[in-house]
Design an enzyme around this catalytic site. Structure first.
Site, PDB file in Angstrom:
ATOM      1  N   GLU A 193       0.598  -1.204  -0.012  1.00 22.28           N
ATOM      2  CA  GLU A 193       0.109   0.011   0.049  1.00 22.28           C
ATOM      3  C   GLU A 193       0.963   1.281   0.113  1.00 22.28           C
ATOM      4  O   GLU A 193       1.761   1.335   0.657  1.00 22.28           O
ATOM      5  CB  GLU A 193      -0.865   0.205   1.195  1.00 22.28           C
ATOM      6  CG  GLU A 193      -1.651   1.289   1.360  1.00 22.28           C
ATOM      7  CD  GLU A 193      -2.726   1.403   0.090  1.00 22.28           C
ATOM      8  OE1 GLU A 193      -3.264   0.474  -0.366  1.00 22.28           O
ATOM      9  OE2 GLU A 193      -2.409   2.380  -0.558  1.00 22.28           O
ATOM     10  N   LYS A 223       8.192  -1.692  -2.582  1.00 25.19           N
ATOM     11  CA  LYS A 223       7.653  -0.840  -1.399  1.00 25.19           C
ATOM     12  C   LYS A 223       8.640  -0.408  -0.490  1.00 25.19           C
ATOM     13  O   LYS A 223       8.695   0.744  -0.114  1.00 25.19           O
ATOM     14  CB  LYS A 223       6.679  -1.846  -0.628  1.00 25.19           C
ATOM     15  CG  LYS A 223       6.083  -1.265   0.863  1.00 25.19           C
ATOM     16  CD  LYS A 223       5.218   0.148   0.421  1.00 25.19           C
ATOM     17  CE  LYS A 223       4.954   0.672   1.880  1.00 25.19           C
ATOM     18  NZ  LYS A 223       4.327   2.001   1.430  1.00 25.19           N
ATOM     19  N   CYS A 267       6.385   4.522   9.258  1.00 29.22           N
ATOM     20  CA  CYS A 267       7.125   3.501   8.045  1.00 29.22           C
ATOM     21  C   CYS A 267       8.194   4.166   7.768  1.00 29.22           C
ATOM     22  O   CYS A 267       9.096   3.051   7.355  1.00 29.22           O
ATOM     23  CB  CYS A 267       5.953   3.500   7.111  1.00 29.22           C
ATOM     24  SG  CYS A 267       4.398   2.590   7.423  1.00 29.22           S
TER      25      CYS A 267
HETATM   26  N1  LIG Z   1       0.049   3.584   8.229  1.00 29.68           N
HETATM   27  C1  LIG Z   1       0.262   3.869   7.089  1.00 29.68           C
HETATM   28  O1  LIG Z   1       0.126   4.694   6.477  1.00 29.68           O
HETATM   29  C2  LIG Z   1       0.858   2.876   6.153  1.00 29.68           C
HETATM   30  C3  LIG Z   1       1.166   1.678   6.500  1.00 29.68           C
HETATM   31  N2  LIG Z   1       1.507   0.454   5.673  1.00 29.68           N
HETATM   32  C4  LIG Z   1       1.896  -0.838   6.357  1.00 29.68           C
HETATM   33  O2  LIG Z   1       0.665  -1.358   6.490  1.00 29.68           O
HETATM   34  C5  LIG Z   1       0.822  -2.209   7.752  1.00 29.68           C
HETATM   35  C6  LIG Z   1      -0.229  -2.008   8.948  1.00 29.68           C
HETATM   36  O3  LIG Z   1      -0.064  -0.723   9.246  1.00 29.68           O
HETATM   37  P1  LIG Z   1      -1.169   0.307  10.059  1.00 29.68           P
HETATM   38  O4  LIG Z   1      -2.383  -0.233   9.311  1.00 29.68           O
HETATM   39  O5  LIG Z   1      -0.704   1.584  10.003  1.00 29.68           O
HETATM   40  O6  LIG Z   1      -0.771  -0.597  11.259  1.00 29.68           O
HETATM   41  P2  LIG Z   1      -1.948  -0.470  12.610  1.00 29.68           P
HETATM   42  O7  LIG Z   1      -1.352  -0.698  13.740  1.00 29.68           O
HETATM   43  O8  LIG Z   1      -2.697   0.903  12.530  1.00 29.68           O
HETATM   44  O9  LIG Z   1      -2.963  -1.690  12.303  1.00 29.68           O
HETATM   45  C7  LIG Z   1      -2.408  -3.008  12.678  1.00 29.68           C
HETATM   46  C8  LIG Z   1      -3.976  -3.766  13.151  1.00 29.68           C
HETATM   47  O10 LIG Z   1      -3.657  -4.995  13.000  1.00 29.68           O
HETATM   48  C9  LIG Z   1      -4.201  -5.539  14.457  1.00 29.68           C
HETATM   49  N3  LIG Z   1      -3.509  -7.210  14.378  1.00 29.68           N
HETATM   50  C10 LIG Z   1      -2.374  -7.373  14.659  1.00 29.68           C
HETATM   51  N4  LIG Z   1      -2.061  -8.881  14.730  1.00 29.68           N
HETATM   52  C11 LIG Z   1      -3.217  -9.296  14.164  1.00 29.68           C
HETATM   53  C12 LIG Z   1      -3.786 -10.457  13.962  1.00 29.68           C
HETATM   54  N5  LIG Z   1      -3.192 -11.749  14.231  1.00 29.68           N
HETATM   55  N6  LIG Z   1      -5.153 -10.685  13.582  1.00 29.68           N
HETATM   56  C13 LIG Z   1      -5.792  -9.624  13.289  1.00 29.68           C
HETATM   57  N7  LIG Z   1      -5.447  -8.214  13.404  1.00 29.68           N
HETATM   58  C14 LIG Z   1      -4.132  -7.991  14.018  1.00 29.68           C
HETATM   59  C15 LIG Z   1      -3.881  -4.867  15.290  1.00 29.68           C
HETATM   60  O11 LIG Z   1      -4.618  -4.871  16.565  1.00 29.68           O
HETATM   61  C16 LIG Z   1      -3.917  -3.328  14.637  1.00 29.68           C
HETATM   62  O12 LIG Z   1      -5.206  -2.816  14.948  1.00 29.68           O
HETATM   63  C17 LIG Z   1       2.279  -1.939   8.134  1.00 29.68           C
HETATM   64  O13 LIG Z   1       3.092  -2.970   7.744  1.00 29.68           O
HETATM   65  C18 LIG Z   1       2.619  -0.824   7.564  1.00 29.68           C
HETATM   66  O14 LIG Z   1       4.128  -0.909   7.474  1.00 29.68           O
HETATM   67  C19 LIG Z   1       1.710   0.800   4.452  1.00 29.68           C
HETATM   68  C20 LIG Z   1       1.420   1.804   3.859  1.00 29.68           C
HETATM   69  C21 LIG Z   1       0.795   3.148   4.752  1.00 29.68           C
HETATM   70  O1  LIG Z   2       4.377   3.035   3.820  1.00 28.13           O
HETATM   71  C1  LIG Z   2       3.931   4.071   4.431  1.00 28.13           C
HETATM   72  O2  LIG Z   2       3.525   4.149   5.738  1.00 28.13           O
HETATM   73  C2  LIG Z   2       3.609   5.428   3.864  1.00 28.13           C
HETATM   74  O3  LIG Z   2       4.725   6.365   4.199  1.00 28.13           O
HETATM   75  C3  LIG Z   2       4.682   7.868   3.625  1.00 28.13           C
HETATM   76  O4  LIG Z   2       3.280   8.149   4.040  1.00 28.13           O
HETATM   77  P1  LIG Z   2       3.206   8.715   5.554  1.00 28.13           P
HETATM   78  O5  LIG Z   2       4.222   8.543   6.389  1.00 28.13           O
HETATM   79  O6  LIG Z   2       1.946   8.772   5.864  1.00 28.13           O
HETATM   80  O7  LIG Z   2       3.388  10.550   5.378  1.00 28.13           O
HETATM   81  P2  LIG Z   2       4.082  11.311   4.312  1.00 28.13           P
HETATM   82  O8  LIG Z   2       3.522  12.577   3.967  1.00 28.13           O
HETATM   83  O9  LIG Z   2       4.955  10.392   3.325  1.00 28.13           O
HETATM   84  O10 LIG Z   2       5.303  12.047   5.558  1.00 28.13           O
HETATM   85  C4  LIG Z   2       5.974  11.220   6.514  1.00 28.13           C
HETATM   86  C5  LIG Z   2       7.015  12.236   7.082  1.00 28.13           C
HETATM   87  O11 LIG Z   2       7.818  12.746   6.416  1.00 28.13           O
HETATM   88  C6  LIG Z   2       7.806  14.266   6.622  1.00 28.13           C
HETATM   89  N1  LIG Z   2       7.790  14.957   5.408  1.00 28.13           N
HETATM   90  C7  LIG Z   2       7.184  14.794   4.074  1.00 28.13           C
HETATM   91  C8  LIG Z   2       7.410  15.649   2.918  1.00 28.13           C
HETATM   92  C9  LIG Z   2       8.415  16.371   2.818  1.00 28.13           C
HETATM   93  O12 LIG Z   2       8.849  17.065   2.045  1.00 28.13           O
HETATM   94  N2  LIG Z   2       9.168  16.713   4.182  1.00 28.13           N
HETATM   95  C10 LIG Z   2       9.051  16.138   5.170  1.00 28.13           C
HETATM   96  O13 LIG Z   2       9.496  16.278   6.116  1.00 28.13           O
HETATM   97  C11 LIG Z   2       6.235  14.496   7.037  1.00 28.13           C
HETATM   98  O14 LIG Z   2       6.292  15.723   7.903  1.00 28.13           O
HETATM   99  C12 LIG Z   2       6.092  13.322   7.751  1.00 28.13           C
HETATM  100  O15 LIG Z   2       6.536  13.433   9.034  1.00 28.13           O
HETATM  101  C13 LIG Z   2       4.571   7.744   2.393  1.00 28.13           C
HETATM  102  O16 LIG Z   2       4.325   8.972   1.654  1.00 28.13           O
HETATM  103  C14 LIG Z   2       3.410   6.577   1.694  1.00 28.13           C
HETATM  104  O17 LIG Z   2       3.474   6.724   0.284  1.00 28.13           O
HETATM  105  C15 LIG Z   2       3.757   5.350   2.036  1.00 28.13           C
HETATM  106  O18 LIG Z   2       2.569   4.452   1.811  1.00 28.13           O
END
Ligand SMILES: NC(=O)C1=CN([C@@H]2O[C@H](COP(=O)(O)OP(=O)(O)OC[C@H]3O[C@@H](n4cnc5c(N)ncnc54)[C@H](O)[C@@H]3O)[C@@H](O)[C@H]2O)C=CC1
Ligand SMILES: O=C(O)[C@H]1O[C@H](OP(=O)(O)OP(=O)(O)OC[C@H]2O[C@@H](n3ccc(=O)[nH]c3=O)[C@H](O)[C@@H]2O)[C@H](O)[C@@H](O)[C@@H]1O
Length: 687
Positions: free
Chosen positions: A173, A232, A288
């Site tokens: 994602e 990713k 992340c």
């Molecule tokens: N937060 C973000 O913006 C992004 C996160 N990711 C990736 O997506 C993944 C998830 O991230 P988040 O949604 O931020 O994590 P999160 O911590 O918000 O949510 C994870 C959820 O999974 C649940 N969980 C854990 N073990 C479980 C199990 N065995 N069965 C069912 N539920 C379970 C937890 O209770 C929690 O609610 C991570 O690998 C992260 O690196 C990728 C892109 C964007």
């Molecule tokens: O894998 C993930 O979790 C995600 O991580 C980031 O998204 P996110 O962490 O939600 O937010 P960003 O907008 O990327 O900002 C991350 C951090 O960088 C900082 N940032 C961002 C942009 C910039 O120009 N300068 C800067 O300092 C932001 O303030 C923040 O602290 C990536 O942008 C997403 O594409 C990815 O899916």
């Protein structure tokens, strides 16, 4: 039969496909809500081991804050979008299972501090293997180390019946928090990695068909599983690397007088480089970036590629350096001590429009300030107190230190009687606060009155080293480090006006001293004390000269300031003015009359070209401060005072000798003209 080979109509005819998502967090919740919105014939169930989390999704009191998410979920909930804790049942019923669980950096054991902890992903695989009674497509949506799909396959093979087939896909994602819904609705691309086997390709097509409900086919990239998993990590590493690169340049800009936002613009307009992710910040945060880069570093180390590992590690190191640099800056700007000083922290989330605090730079800054014994008051519009405490704990703040931190319910409470404000999250609401009012309620140093009455908006754009207010705008470099950048003409304008006023006040003091010296002169003549009369006459003349010097320099600065003001408002300033402005800052601070005078010369010279030159007092300082007081001037003054008061001094003046040869002890110790002027100016600076 493979899930992908089944007709896409469910037995009861109600749904084309049944989707289960394991993990109801920042990714699972919004992603499934968007699938449910665009695919009404797909049933989506989000499950989680946290009953509390699921209850909140069901109540509508969502566990995460994300713009537009509440409405989206409300529109689909209990139609084709469900939230449940019945993991086993929903795995059984699903054709396709997304794994969206957290994959944090390992805290202990091998690879601690670098490798991703995949225990939750593995736990999901075990649950799926145990519960599944029909074929499943299992989609890794979590960000995982390369070859995690292999781990899943191994778990499936070892723990399930041979009649059930599992096809593992990688579908990372790319959403960003704060813009998750729009990112999901209009993604830059969808990446799907699958095996090249027929069943692998079928599974890929099934997943493609879901996204095709709202994403154009040419935006859907299909690759092999390992490329997808690695892409990713690389995507996040590249984004973070751009920020660290720009942050490193910010330090260089401060040292050289370049303007980092201008550099970012100049560099980013090259289409090969692009202008995104070049905003300088206190340091990137979020769950992340750091985790995924460390994951990449660990992978490189495991592959015996130390140079590759070191290269990517430096992105994280630079981020630490920036946070540290920023904390030190706050302390140094607050006169090198924040002990017992109240510092208001506005914003705790790692970026705006999210309540997420994971790896927020704010926690690192607070930790450093608490170590300096600052009194911290935090306000954030979306972050709950427990989340702040959890993150501070996670980032290593001791419990006893956490107890000293106050969480305010409004920005006013946080900033009331504060010595400084650090804005660490760029929440839009912080740009619209009534800063004049906030400023009135803050503690101030012994400023001159004109500073206290300066509109607060001035400080927002023109922080000065005199100010104890610090506006650090996370991600908004212009405001954040403004006072470190070379001063702008507006800064100088302010300083010029301030200096002109100070000089005027000094002139008034000299005028008073002159009157006093003349009174003493009169008394000395009356007493026939001609030696004393000469001293007082000299003093009176010197005070008058100084009065004129101050007055003339003040009006000269005023005249230049008026020209600067006009030129600024007419947008007529030339590039070559910046050289003069650059040196101006220190000169005004020094209150050194000669230096100020010569800087004014330079300014005026620059203005000749701008055709705004006007008449002003030439060589004011030179003529009035140069040389000693001539003896005949002293005699003339004594004569004048005697005449005005009907006193007779005939012959006595010559007998008294020249001033400076027979001065009494007190008078001979009097400072020279230049020394005295410098001393007065130094005293003025201290006041
Ligand atoms: N937060 C973000 O913006 C992004 C996160 N990711 C990736 O997506 C993944 C998830 O991230 P988040 O949604 O931020 O994590 P999160 O911590 O918000 O949510 C994870 C959820 O999974 C649940 N969980 C854990 N073990 C479980 C199990 N065995 N069965 C069912 N539920 C379970 C937890 O209770 C929690 O609610 C991570 O690998 C992260 O690196 C990728 C892109 C964007
Ligand atoms: O894998 C993930 O979790 C995600 O991580 C980031 O998204 P996110 O962490 O939600 O937010 P960003 O907008 O990327 O900002 C991350 C951090 O960088 C900082 N940032 C961002 C942009 C910039 O120009 N300068 C800067 O300092 C932001 O303030 C923040 O602290 C990536 O942008 C997403 O594409 C990815 O899916």
């Amino acid at each position: 039969m493979m899930a992908s080979q089944r007709p896409l109509i469910d037995m009861d005819g109600a749904y084309e496909l049944r989707v289960c998502c394991m993990g109801a967090g920042y990714v699972g919740g919004p992603t499934m809500a968007v699938i449910a919105k665009f695919c009404p014939r797909i049933r989506v169930v989000v499950v989680d081991i946290s009953a509390k989390q699921i209850a909140r999704w069901n109540r509508g009191d969502l566990p995460i804050y994300e713009p537009k998410l509440e409405e989206l979920v409300a529109a689909q909930r209990n139609k084709n979008l469900f939230f449940s804790t019945e993991i086993d049942r929903n795995i059984k019923e699903a054709d396709l299972i997304f794994v969206c669980v957290n994959t944090p950096t390992k805290a202990t054991g091998f690879g601690a501090g670098a490798a991703a902890d995949t225990k939750h992903v593995e736990a999901c695989a075990r649950m799926i293997a145990e519960s599944a009674t029909s074929d499943k497509i299992v989609v890794e949506k979590s960000t995982v180390p390369v070859h995690t799909a292999e781990v899943l396959n191994t778990v499936f093979e070892a723990n399930s019946s041979t009649s059930v087939h599992f096809e593992v896909l990688s579908n990372p994602e790319f959403l960003s928090e704060g813009t998750a819904v729009s990112d999901l609705m209009d993604p830059s691309r969808i990446l799907i990695g699958g095996n090249s086997t027929p069943s692998g390709q079928k599974a890929v097509e099934t997943l493609v068909s879901i996204y095709e409900h709202w994403v154009a086919r040419d935006k859907i990239i299909t690759t092999n599983v390992w490329s997808s998993e690695l892409s990713k990590l690389v995507a996040n590493a590249f984004l973070a690397q751009r920020i660290s690169s720009m942050n490193s340049i910010s330090a260089l800009c401060e040292a050289t007088g370049a303007d980092v936002s201008e550099v970012a613009r100049a560099v980013g307009t090259d289409p090969r480089i692009g202008d995104k992710f070049l905003q300088v910040s206190v340091g990137f945060g979020g769950s992340c970036f750091q985790k995924d880069i460390l994951n990449l570093v660990y992978l490189a180390e495991s592959c015996h590629l130390p140079q590759v590992a070191a290269y990517w590690r430096s992105v994280v190191d630079m981020n630490e350096y920036q946070k540290n640099r920023f904390s030190k800056l706050i302390v140094s700007k607050l006169f090198h001590s924040v002990t017992n000083k109240k510092i208001a922290i506005l914003g705790f989330a790692y970026k705006k429009d999210t309540g997420d605090t994971r790896e927020t730079a704010a926690a690192a800054i607070i930790k450093a300030l608490v170590a300096e014994r600052a009194n911290i008051h935090i306000y954030d519009p979306k972050v709950e107190k427990e989340d702040m405490i959890d993150e501070l704990q996670y980032q290593g703040l001791a419990q006893c230190d956490i107890e000293t931190i106050h969480v305010a319910s409004s920005p006013y409470e946080a900033t009331n009687k504060a010595h400084a404000i650090a804005i660490l999250t760029e929440w839009t609401e912080f740009t619209a606060l009534p800063y004049d009012r906030i400023y009135q309620d803050m503690l101030k140093p012994a400023f001159e009155n004109n500073i206290n009455t300066t509109p607060f908006s001035f400080f927002l754009t023109h922080p000065t080293p005199l100010s104890v207010l610090i506006f650090f705008f996370h991600r908004h470099y212009e405001i954040m480090f403004d006072f470190l950048k070379r001063p702008t003409l507006e800064d100088e304008l302010f300083k010029m006006k301030f200096t002109a006023k100070s000089l005027l006040r000094n002139a008034k003091k000299c005028e008073k001293n002159q009157v006093a010296a003349k009174a003493k002169l009169k008394k000395a003549i009356e007493q026939g004390n001609m030696e004393g009369a000469k001293i007082y006459a000299t003093n009176a003349i010197r005070e008058k000269n100084q009065f004129l010097s101050y007055l003339q320099l003040s009006s000269r600065i005023d005249a230049v300031a008026a020209r600067v003001q006009t030129a600024i408002s007419m947008g007529k300033l030339k590039q070559n003015m910046s050289g003069v402005v650059k040196g101006m800052d220190h000169v005004m601070d020094s209150m050194n009359v000669e230096k100020i005078s010569s800087t004014m010369d330079q300014f005026e010279k620059q203005f000749e070209d701008l055709d705004v030159r006007s008449a002003y007092m030439e060589s004011a300082m030179n003529s009035t401060t140069a040389g000693a007081t001539p003896a005949d001037q002293v005699d003339d003054l004594i004569q004048m005072v005697a005449d005005q008061n009907g006193l007779v001094i005939a012959g006595q003046l010559d007998d008294a000798g020249s001033v400076g040869t027979e001065l009494p002890l007190q008078a001979s110790a009097a400072p020279s003209k230049t020394d005295e002027l410098s001393a007065r100016l130094a005293a003025l600076r201290k006041a």
